[in-house]
Design a protein around this motif. Sequence first.
Motif, PDB file in Angstrom:
ATOM      1  N   MET A   1       0.833  -1.174   0.000  1.00 19.16           N
ATOM      2  CA  MET A   1       0.000   0.000   0.000  1.00 19.16           C
ATOM      3  C   MET A   1       0.883   1.245   0.000  1.00 19.16           C
ATOM      4  O   MET A   1       1.851   1.326   0.744  1.00 19.16           O
ATOM      5  N   ILE A   2       0.500   2.228  -0.784  1.00 18.19           N
ATOM      6  CA  ILE A   2       1.209   3.500  -0.847  1.00 18.19           C
ATOM      7  C   ILE A   2       0.298   4.584  -0.269  1.00 18.19           C
ATOM      8  O   ILE A   2      -0.837   4.734  -0.716  1.00 18.19           O
ATOM      9  N   VAL A   3       0.774   5.282   0.734  1.00 18.25           N
ATOM     10  CA  VAL A   3       0.021   6.402   1.310  1.00 18.25           C
ATOM     11  C   VAL A   3       0.258   7.610   0.414  1.00 18.25           C
ATOM     12  O   VAL A   3       1.401   7.972   0.139  1.00 18.25           O
ATOM     13  N   THR A   4      -0.809   8.236  -0.045  1.00 15.76           N
ATOM     14  CA  THR A   4      -0.664   9.370  -0.958  1.00 15.76           C
ATOM     15  C   THR A   4      -0.892  10.723  -0.297  1.00 15.76           C
ATOM     16  O   THR A   4      -0.565  11.755  -0.865  1.00 15.76           O
ATOM     17  N   ALA A   5      -1.458  10.728   0.891  1.00 12.49           N
ATOM     18  CA  ALA A   5      -1.670  11.984   1.620  1.00 12.49           C
ATOM     19  C   ALA A   5      -1.925  11.643   3.085  1.00 12.49           C
ATOM     20  O   ALA A   5      -2.236  10.506   3.420  1.00 12.49           O
ATOM     21  N   SER A   6      -1.803  12.647   3.916  1.00 12.70           N
ATOM     22  CA  SER A   6      -2.036  12.468   5.336  1.00 12.70           C
ATOM     23  C   SER A   6      -2.526  13.783   5.916  1.00 12.70           C
ATOM     24  O   SER A   6      -2.133  14.861   5.474  1.00 12.70           O
ATOM     25  N   SER A   7      -3.413  13.694   6.893  1.00 12.70           N
ATOM     26  CA  SER A   7      -3.810  14.871   7.654  1.00 12.70           C
ATOM     27  C   SER A   7      -4.137  14.401   9.065  1.00 12.70           C
ATOM     28  O   SER A   7      -4.235  13.204   9.323  1.00 12.70           O
ATOM     29  N   ILE A   8      -4.308  15.337   9.945  1.00 12.05           N
ATOM     30  CA  ILE A   8      -4.649  15.028  11.326  1.00 12.05           C
ATOM     31  C   ILE A   8      -5.841  15.892  11.722  1.00 12.05           C
ATOM     32  O   ILE A   8      -5.974  17.024  11.249  1.00 12.05           O
ATOM     33  N   THR A   9      -6.712  15.346  12.541  1.00  4.20           N
ATOM     34  CA  THR A   9      -7.856  16.091  13.045  1.00  4.20           C
ATOM     35  C   THR A   9      -7.789  16.124  14.563  1.00  4.20           C
ATOM     36  O   THR A   9      -7.591  15.090  15.198  1.00  4.20           O
ATOM     37  N   PHE A  10      -7.948  17.303  15.118  1.00  4.10           N
ATOM     38  CA  PHE A  10      -7.979  17.480  16.561  1.00  4.10           C
ATOM     39  C   PHE A  10      -9.422  17.730  16.981  1.00  4.10           C
ATOM     40  O   PHE A  10     -10.111  18.574  16.401  1.00  4.10           O
ATOM     41  N   ILE A  11      -9.884  16.994  17.973  1.00  2.00           N
ATOM     42  CA  ILE A  11     -11.229  17.157  18.504  1.00  2.00           C
ATOM     43  C   ILE A  11     -11.170  18.247  19.569  1.00  2.00           C
ATOM     44  O   ILE A  11     -10.392  18.149  20.523  1.00  2.00           O
ATOM     45  N   THR A  12     -11.970  19.293  19.375  1.00  2.39           N
ATOM     46  CA  THR A  12     -11.935  20.451  20.262  1.00  2.39           C
ATOM     47  C   THR A  12     -13.254  21.207  20.215  1.00  2.39           C
ATOM     48  O   THR A  12     -13.870  21.312  19.153  1.00  2.39           O
ATOM     49  N   PRO A  13     -13.699  21.753  21.346  1.00  2.00           N
ATOM     50  CA  PRO A  13     -14.864  22.637  21.299  1.00  2.00           C
ATOM     51  C   PRO A  13     -14.508  24.025  20.746  1.00  2.00           C
ATOM     52  O   PRO A  13     -15.380  24.854  20.550  1.00  2.00           O
ATOM     53  N   GLN A  14     -13.237  24.265  20.460  1.00  2.00           N
ATOM     54  CA  GLN A  14     -12.747  25.563  20.002  1.00  2.00           C
ATOM     55  C   GLN A  14     -12.503  25.590  18.485  1.00  2.00           C
ATOM     56  O   GLN A  14     -11.514  26.146  18.019  1.00  2.00           O
ATOM     57  N   VAL A  15     -13.380  25.006  17.694  1.00  2.00           N
ATOM     58  CA  VAL A  15     -13.172  24.901  16.247  1.00  2.00           C
ATOM     59  C   VAL A  15     -12.972  26.279  15.599  1.00  2.00           C
ATOM     60  O   VAL A  15     -12.000  26.494  14.875  1.00  2.00           O
ATOM     61  N   ALA A  16     -13.871  27.199  15.840  1.00  2.00           N
ATOM     62  CA  ALA A  16     -13.781  28.523  15.201  1.00  2.00           C
ATOM     63  C   ALA A  16     -12.524  29.271  15.646  1.00  2.00           C
ATOM     64  O   ALA A  16     -11.857  29.921  14.831  1.00  2.00           O
ATOM     65  N   THR A  17     -12.192  29.183  16.924  1.00  3.17           N
ATOM     66  CA  THR A  17     -10.999  29.857  17.441  1.00  3.17           C
ATOM     67  C   THR A  17      -9.734  29.239  16.859  1.00  3.17           C
ATOM     68  O   THR A  17      -8.789  29.950  16.519  1.00  3.17           O
ATOM     69  N   ALA A  18      -9.704  27.911  16.738  1.00  9.40           N
ATOM     70  CA  ALA A  18      -8.544  27.243  16.141  1.00  9.40           C
ATOM     71  C   ALA A  18      -8.389  27.660  14.682  1.00  9.40           C
ATOM     72  O   ALA A  18      -7.277  27.963  14.222  1.00  9.40           O
ATOM     73  N   ARG A  19      -9.489  27.681  13.942  1.00  9.18           N
ATOM     74  CA  ARG A  19      -9.423  28.104  12.534  1.00  9.18           C
ATOM     75  C   ARG A  19      -8.858  29.524  12.445  1.00  9.18           C
ATOM     76  O   ARG A  19      -7.979  29.801  11.628  1.00  9.18           O
ATOM     77  N   ALA A  20      -9.348  30.425  13.272  1.00  6.56           N
ATOM     78  CA  ALA A  20      -8.881  31.816  13.247  1.00  6.56           C
ATOM     79  C   ALA A  20      -7.394  31.917  13.565  1.00  6.56           C
ATOM     80  O   ALA A  20      -6.675  32.726  12.969  1.00  6.56           O
ATOM     81  N   PHE A  21      -6.901  31.093  14.488  1.00  2.62           N
ATOM     82  CA  PHE A  21      -5.477  31.078  14.836  1.00  2.62           C
ATOM     83  C   PHE A  21      -4.631  30.743  13.607  1.00  2.62           C
ATOM     84  O   PHE A  21      -3.661  31.436  13.297  1.00  2.62           O
TER      85      PHE A  21
END
Length: 140
Positions: A1-21
């Motif tokens: 198997m070849i991995v073609t991309a990767s990302s990470i997701t953080f679970i947080t109640p601060q979604v909008a604040t994290a995006r703004a950061f």
Amino acid sequence: MIVTASSITFITPQVATARAFYERYFDTWSPFDCGWYVLVRLGKEPDAPEIGFMEPRDGAEPFRAGGMLNLTVDDVDHMHARMSSAGETIVIPLADNPWGHRGFGVIDPAGVVVYCHKAIPASDAFAPFIQKGPDVPRGA
């Protein structure tokens, strides 16, 4: 198997604040945003790295610590000065490190340590640990 991309997701109640950061300090845009989940692309290129932020759903626990997001930046000194003067929480001081990084760490709104760095020559003590490729012996 070849991995073609990767990302990470953080679970947080601060979604909008994290995006703004990330919008404030990095050249980002969001290819997906439904309010409770946002995908932030770190750059305008289609293959730029991505980070997701998701509100806790279906009993998922928010991110609590223990990880570090490493970002290579073109001007780590400018980034450090900008974040410091904005009052961001610097948890790893700006320093030249023997493993071949000049960098610092800051806490984002989700509680993630974001280590911003640029490459510098590694010390003689760390140079033997750096591999130049999967088929090249260490230290070669």
